[in-house]
Design an enzyme around this catalytic site. Structure first.
Site, PDB file in Angstrom:
ATOM      1  CD  GLU A 155      -2.647   1.153  -0.062  1.00 20.36           C
ATOM      2  OE1 GLU A 155      -3.265   0.177  -0.508  1.00 20.36           O
ATOM      3  OE2 GLU A 155      -2.566   2.231  -0.691  1.00 20.36           O
ATOM      4  CB  CYS A 212       6.351   4.572   5.663  1.00 21.68           C
ATOM      5  SG  CYS A 212       4.736   3.845   5.866  1.00 21.68           S
TER       6      CYS A 212
END
Ligand code: UDX
Length: 431
Positions: free
Chosen positions: A150, A261
């Site tokens: 994603e 991230c």
């Protein structure tokens, strides 16, 4: 289709809610009972624009449900989507405990022909391992493990999910490909789907985030140079970004990248490089450069102050970026304690971050508005670029400050305008 999403973090909730909104029947599962309780009470446990509306709408139309246990709840699901966390492990590599635990748990309950989609960010080879674990624990062998990373940005997550630049799907199997096209058909056009091998798909996610992190550290270092030589980083970013080979995005200087991230994925890719004897030396510099940047911010601020008489600092924004309440790896977690160690008293305002941040940041005075945070301070520091900061009544801010000194680490104001208004205004790379 009937989908079970395991993990109710940013990725799981956004994917689950968007699939539900596109007509699929989705059950979101998480072993955190408080989260599930909140969701069942129609409350979203994180701040992400638009999620609340999607929750209410899809509860109402019966497309969305929440459960605490995997067990019977995943029976009959055609898709089981794994979106559990893969935090940084002891050595910098990804900690896959939750993914493997999840694989063991679902193995017992999946129906034949279930597609297991790995949405969590996982190092190359993880899907192979998940497949092995399920094989060992499942009574039948008709299942598939597909990689489908994603790419959503927090704060923009719904829009990123429903208008993706691409959907990467790692599978070689033709039946799986058809099922995945079917899953995404109400979300995006088929031509946005990139099919690759599972291993390539796993690596694309890390390479993509690491490339973006590299761009940020690059422009940050160029900004430092601009300050020394009297150039303007905004013009440099524009000038290089107009080259189609480079493009304009992700060239905004700031106080260093954070979030769930970039730092984690860059570190994990470095570890993969070591494991396979393919050193990722560029990324090692990126991580080091980013850590040093966060550490140097407090020095820049303190240089502008007379420490004998000036020790009140107001901070605007503490989350790792605007439009989120996420504090993970936020530059403020380094900057604020550094300032406190140097005897500074800190007032903070953040539109959404206080609840999360107050669990971690100690001894700060939380304020209810930017104006309150600016009251009687010797310096106001902007760390995130929330829209509301761009629209402040600057005269009101100036009049309430003890010294009209602003350090803007997101370059949200025009330097000439700020000087005209009577501020001592410092920003990044606009020498
Ligand atoms: C990122 C990726 O963009 C997304 O594709 C991936 O799936 C998850 O990680 P996110 O961490 O939510 O998303 O935020 P992003 O907007 O990418 O920003 C990451 C960090 O870089 C933030 O700290 C941000 O302030 C910083 N940043 C971003 C800059 O300093 N300058 C920029 O030009 C862009």
């Amino acid at each position: 289709m009937k989908i079970s999403v395991i993990g109710c973090g940013y990725v799981g909730l956004v994917s689950g809610f968007c699939f539900a909104d596109s007509g699929h029947k989705v059950t979101c599962i998480d072993n955190n009972d408080q989260k599930i309780k909140l969701l069942k009470d129609n409350k979203v446990p994180i701040y992400e624009p638009g999620l609340n509306e999607l929750l209410l709408k899809n509860i109402e139309n019966g497309n969305l449900a929440f459960e605490l246990n995997i067990s019977e709840n995943i029976k009959d699901s055609e898709i089981v989507l794994i979106a559990v966390g893969t935090p940084t492990g002891k050595n910098g590599d990804a900690n896959l405990t939750f993914v493997y635990q999840c694989a063991r748990e679902i193995a017992e309950f999946i129906s034949p022909n279930t597609q297991i989609i790995i949405k969590s960010t996982v190092p190359v080879g993880t899907c192979d391992e998940v497949e092995n674990i399920i094989k060992e624990n499942c009574i039948h062998s008709e299942f598939s493990v597909i990689s489908n990373p994603e790419f959503l940005r927090e704060g923009n997550a719904i829009s990123d999910f429903i208008n993706p630049d691409r959907v990467v799907i790692g599978t070689d199997d033709q039946t799986n490909k058809r099922i995945m096209i079917n899953l995404y058909k109400s979300i995006t056009n088929e031509d946005k789907i990139l099919f690759t091998s599972r291993r390539s798909s796993e690596l694309i996610k890390y390479a993509s985030n690491s490339m973006l992190a590299m761009r940020i550290i690059f422009i940050n270092e160029i900004a430092d140079l601009c300050e020394k030589i009297g150039a303007d980083v905004t013009d440099i970013a524009k000038g290089i970004g107009l080259d189609k080979r480079i493009g304009p995005h992700f060239l905004e200087p700031g106080p260093g990248f954070g979030g769930s991230c970039f730092p984690k994925d860059a570190r994990a890719l470095i570890e993969s490089g070591k494991k396979y004897d393919a050193p990722q030396t560029l990324l090692e510099s990126v991580i080091l450069g980013n850590e040093n940047r966060k550490k140097n911010i407090s020095k820049k601020i303190l240089n502008k102050l007379d420490k004998q008489t000036e020790n009140q600092i107001g901070i605007l924004g503490v989350t790792f970026k605007a439009e989120t309440d996420d504090m993970r790896e936020s530059p403020s977690l380094i900057i604020i304690p550094d300032l406190q160690e140097n005897g500074m008293n800190i007032s903070v305002y953040d539109p959404e971050g206080e609840k999360e941040a107050s669990k971690i940041l100690k001894d700060v005075n939380w304020k209810k508005s930017a104006y309150e945070a600016a009251e009687n301070v010797d310096c106001l520091v902007i760390l995130t670029d929330w829209e509301e900061f761009k629209n402040l009544d600057l005269d009101k801010i100036k009049n309430s400050m003890k010294r009209p000194l602003i350090y803007d680490f997101r370059n949200i104001f025009d330097p000439d305008m700020m000087t005209e208004l009577g501020f001592e205004y410092f920003s990044i790379g606009r020498g």
